[in-house]
Design an enzyme around this catalytic site. Structure first.
Site, mmCIF file in Angstrom:
data_model
loop_
_atom_site.group_PDB
_atom_site.id
_atom_site.type_symbol
_atom_site.label_atom_id
_atom_site.label_comp_id
_atom_site.label_asym_id
_atom_site.label_seq_id
_atom_site.Cartn_x
_atom_site.Cartn_y
_atom_site.Cartn_z
ATOM 1 N N GLU A 1 1.376 -0.958 0.068
ATOM 2 C CA GLU A 1 0.174 0.093 0.267
ATOM 3 C C GLU A 1 1.071 1.079 -0.335
ATOM 4 O O GLU A 1 0.303 2.329 -0.912
ATOM 5 C CB GLU A 1 -1.002 0.033 0.743
ATOM 6 C CG GLU A 1 -2.444 -0.928 0.873
ATOM 7 C CD GLU A 1 -1.836 -2.187 2.090
ATOM 8 O OE1 GLU A 1 -2.605 -3.114 2.108
ATOM 9 O OE2 GLU A 1 -0.852 -2.813 2.257
ATOM 10 N N PHE B 1 -11.715 -6.379 14.361
ATOM 11 C CA PHE B 1 -10.828 -7.164 13.403
ATOM 12 C C PHE B 1 -10.436 -5.600 12.330
ATOM 13 O O PHE B 1 -11.408 -5.264 10.999
ATOM 14 C CB PHE B 1 -11.588 -7.999 12.573
ATOM 15 C CG PHE B 1 -9.837 -8.918 12.073
ATOM 16 C CD1 PHE B 1 -8.895 -9.270 12.147
ATOM 17 C CD2 PHE B 1 -10.329 -8.962 10.187
ATOM 18 C CE1 PHE B 1 -7.933 -9.483 11.461
ATOM 19 C CE2 PHE B 1 -9.259 -8.986 9.547
ATOM 20 C CZ PHE B 1 -8.261 -10.124 9.780
ATOM 21 N N GLN B 2 -9.397 -5.701 11.900
ATOM 22 C CA GLN B 2 -8.494 -4.410 11.021
ATOM 23 C C GLN B 2 -8.889 -2.989 10.969
ATOM 24 O O GLN B 2 -9.689 -2.657 9.664
ATOM 25 C CB GLN B 2 -8.742 -5.583 9.657
ATOM 26 C CG GLN B 2 -7.328 -6.695 9.494
ATOM 27 C CD GLN B 2 -7.486 -6.701 7.831
ATOM 28 O OE1 GLN B 2 -8.362 -6.662 6.796
ATOM 29 N NE2 GLN B 2 -6.469 -7.419 7.731
ATOM 30 N N LYS C 1 -17.727 -0.093 5.144
ATOM 31 C CA LYS C 1 -18.185 -0.750 4.384
ATOM 32 C C LYS C 1 -19.185 -1.119 3.990
ATOM 33 O O LYS C 1 -19.675 -0.769 3.233
ATOM 34 C CB LYS C 1 -17.953 -2.763 4.893
ATOM 35 C CG LYS C 1 -17.921 -3.847 3.696
ATOM 36 C CD LYS C 1 -17.015 -5.329 3.917
ATOM 37 C CE LYS C 1 -17.155 -5.915 2.895
ATOM 38 N NZ LYS C 1 -16.554 -7.621 3.137
ATOM 39 N N MET D 1 24.162 8.807 2.704
ATOM 40 C CA MET D 1 24.135 10.436 2.680
ATOM 41 C C MET D 1 24.545 10.710 4.440
ATOM 42 O O MET D 1 25.228 11.165 5.524
ATOM 43 C CB MET D 1 23.123 11.125 2.736
ATOM 44 C CG MET D 1 22.519 12.295 3.172
ATOM 45 S SD MET D 1 23.895 13.766 1.851
ATOM 46 C CE MET D 1 22.728 13.788 0.805
#
Length: 556
Positions: free
Chosen positions: A51, A113-114, A163, A469
């Site tokens: 993602e 959940f999630q 959802k 760097m």
């Protein structure tokens, strides 16, 4: 007509002219992905390997086109994986709409959940965010999100959709994109003050920032510089905002800017800052920055006035509009002696890397050869580190939106995802991502995306086996205590690329630079070039933290 929430989302994306989205499916966005299947002939979806890569791809799409980029992720870890990409866009004022799914409304706040409070998490790094609990609000919310993201000081907006909202049905009524609100414009008195200061100046110096590109003001900037007869320096975010082959251009200003820019800021009698927020990487030490001369600042955001440095004249508004008005009012100025001095400094202090051994591969030669072979027309994307600064120093950016890099947040792992977005948005352009081996290890999973969609990005890895760097700072300020910056990874980059289905090349000696670059540029698919360089090549000039930008280190 009655549509599901997911279908309404698709229709609203089409209203906004969206043709491509980047994302990764999951349980909370199943309805959205079902709608994407239905709308697959109208909206292209690129599934990235992670993602975060989707967020960076939407960012690269936006930077290379000026349009608002779109990414989609599921709830919980899918949404939190977008956060670094959202913050990257926020710091550089990049228009993006991030769409996340969430658990159904009845499960919100129950540690389901999630489930995460993604609007709470992203509040500090978005222009605005929304949680859509009612389907009747969905279409207008999407429209508002695009309006907010793409107007004023641009930036990312997140829309979180439970959802059940994407499954419910509601009447969809088409609507044209909302008109942009009229922005602020300086009063006539401000223009009169500016003209007085500009006419009085004998050694004016123009410093241009990312706002020049955001407002599409490159043409106006060129005309203004010619009328004022002044040299122009840029920030990292304004690479290509002013043609770098123009004799007036003197390079970047700041921590890794040119010595010519440092001398110009030290000796000018007026600084005109356009579309820049005066970041710490430019000021280096605010108490020592341009204390001897008045400053005019043009910016669209009131919050940037007197935030990092005090200025003498504030001109709030769109850079393109303000410059256009100044160009109407300003007479032709002449500063021949000042420009001759600038030209002398440019000759005295060129950017130049020196080889320590015969046949050594120098990043300068690689990038300058790439510039020549692409006729300065490629879209150059970078990760973050030494290679990022070398790209800004040695590739000649002639037009806007051809340099894509994370400036404000400095996100290692940004470049490959952003290159995917830029290449998808610009199929007829050559897109090259310049990476260090440290950054490449953070996002090499996106090689799978390149291969799956046959996206012809060239991944050019400057492989010095160290975190260059950070190591450079350890060399200068930590007495060569190279704590955890020596990588010496056992990864065989060429074999790794081939495992993903990517054509691989290698550059180990100077004489290989041009033939390998030519072959990679001629290849029609995605490729990787493993370019071996010394770990002791540094980015110079360099201004140490806390020092004056007027006194850079030129050698070490």
């Amino acid at each position: 007509m009655q549509l599901t929430g997911a279908q309404i989302l698709m229709e609203c994306l089409l209203e906004q002219g969206v043709d491509t989205v980047f994302g990764y499916p999951g349980g909370a966005v199943l309805n959205i992905y079902d709608a994407l299947y239905e709308y697959r002939d109208k909206i292209c979806h690129i599934r990235t390997a992670h993602e975060q890569g989707a967020a960076h791809a939407a960012d690269g799409y936006a930077r290379s086109t000026g349009k608002t980029g779109v990414c989609i992720a599921t709830s919980g870890p899918g949404a939190t994986n977008l956060v670094t990409g959202i913050a990257t866009a926020y710091m550089d004022s990049i228009p993006m709409v991030a769409i996340t799914g969430n658990v159904s409304c009845a499960l919100l706040g129950l540690d389901s959940f999630q489930e995460v409070d993604i609007t709470g998490i992203t509040m500090p790094v978005t222009k605005h965010n929304f949680l859509v609990k009612h389907i009747e609000d969905l279409a207008d919310t999407i429209r508002k999100a695009f309006l907010i993201a793409g107007t004023g000081r641009k930036g990312p907006v997140l829309v979180d959709i439970p959802k059940d909202v994407t499954a419910q049905k509601y009447e969809y009524i088409p609507h044209a994109p909302l008109p942009a609100p009229k922005g602020d414009f300086p009063y006539d008195e401000r223009f009169e003050q500016a003209l007085t200061m500009l006419k009085k100046s004998e050694r004016p110096f123009i410093y241009s920032g990312g706002g020049v590109i955001a407002s599409e003001a490159s043409g106006e900037l060129k005309k203004f510089a010619d009328l004022l007869d002044a040299p122009v320096a840029s920030s990292l975010m304004c690479q290509g905002g002013f043609d770098q082959t123009d004799p007036r251009y003197i390079g970047m200003l700041g921590m890794h800017g040119t010595n010519t820019s440092a001398l110009a800021i030290k000796n000018c009698d007026l600084l005109i800052a356009i579309g820049t927020r005066f970041s710490d990487r430019v000021l280096c030490n605010a108490d020592l920055f341009a204390q001897h001369c008045p400053i005019i600042q043009i910016d669209i955001d009131t919050a940037e006035f007197n935030k990092n440095i005090e200025v003498d004249l504030k001109m709030k508004g769109d850079a393109k509009e303000i410059l256009a008005r100044l160009n109407q009012l300003l007479p032709q100025c002449q500063h021949k002696g000042w420009l001759e001095q600038i030209a002398e400094w440019k000759d005295l202090y060129p950017l130049e890397q020196m080889a320590e051994s015969e046949g050594e591969v120098l990043p300068q030669e690689v990038i300058e050869t790439l510039d020549r072979l692409t006729d300065s027309k490629a879209i150059i994307v970078t990760e973050v580190g030494q290679h990022q600064m070398w790209a800004a120093q040695f590739y000649r950016f002639r037009t806007p939106r051809h340099f894509i890099s994370s400036g404000g947040l400095g996100t290692m792992g940004y470049g490959l995802g952003a290159a995917i977005g830029a290449q998808v948005a610009n199929p007829d352009q050559r897109v090259i991502n310049l990476a260090g081996d440290g950054s490449f290890h953070m996002n090499c999973n996106e090689l799978a995306t390149l291969a799956q969609y046959n996206i012809p990005v060239i991944e050019l890895v400057f492989n010095n086996r160290v975190l260059g760097m950070v190591r450079q700072w350890q060399k200068l300020f930590y007495q060569n205590r190279f704590s955890q910056t020596t990588l010496d990874s056992a990864t065989n980059f060429e074999m790794l690329a081939q495992a993903f289905g990517i054509k691989a090349f290698a550059i180990s000696r100077r004489e290989e630079i041009e033939p390998v670059l030519k072959e990679a540029l001629a290849y029609q698919g995605p490729s990787l070039i493993n370019c071996h360089i010394s770990p002791d090549i540094n980015v110079l000039p360099m201004v140490p933290a806390g020092s004056s930008v007027e006194e850079p280190i030129l050698e070490m």
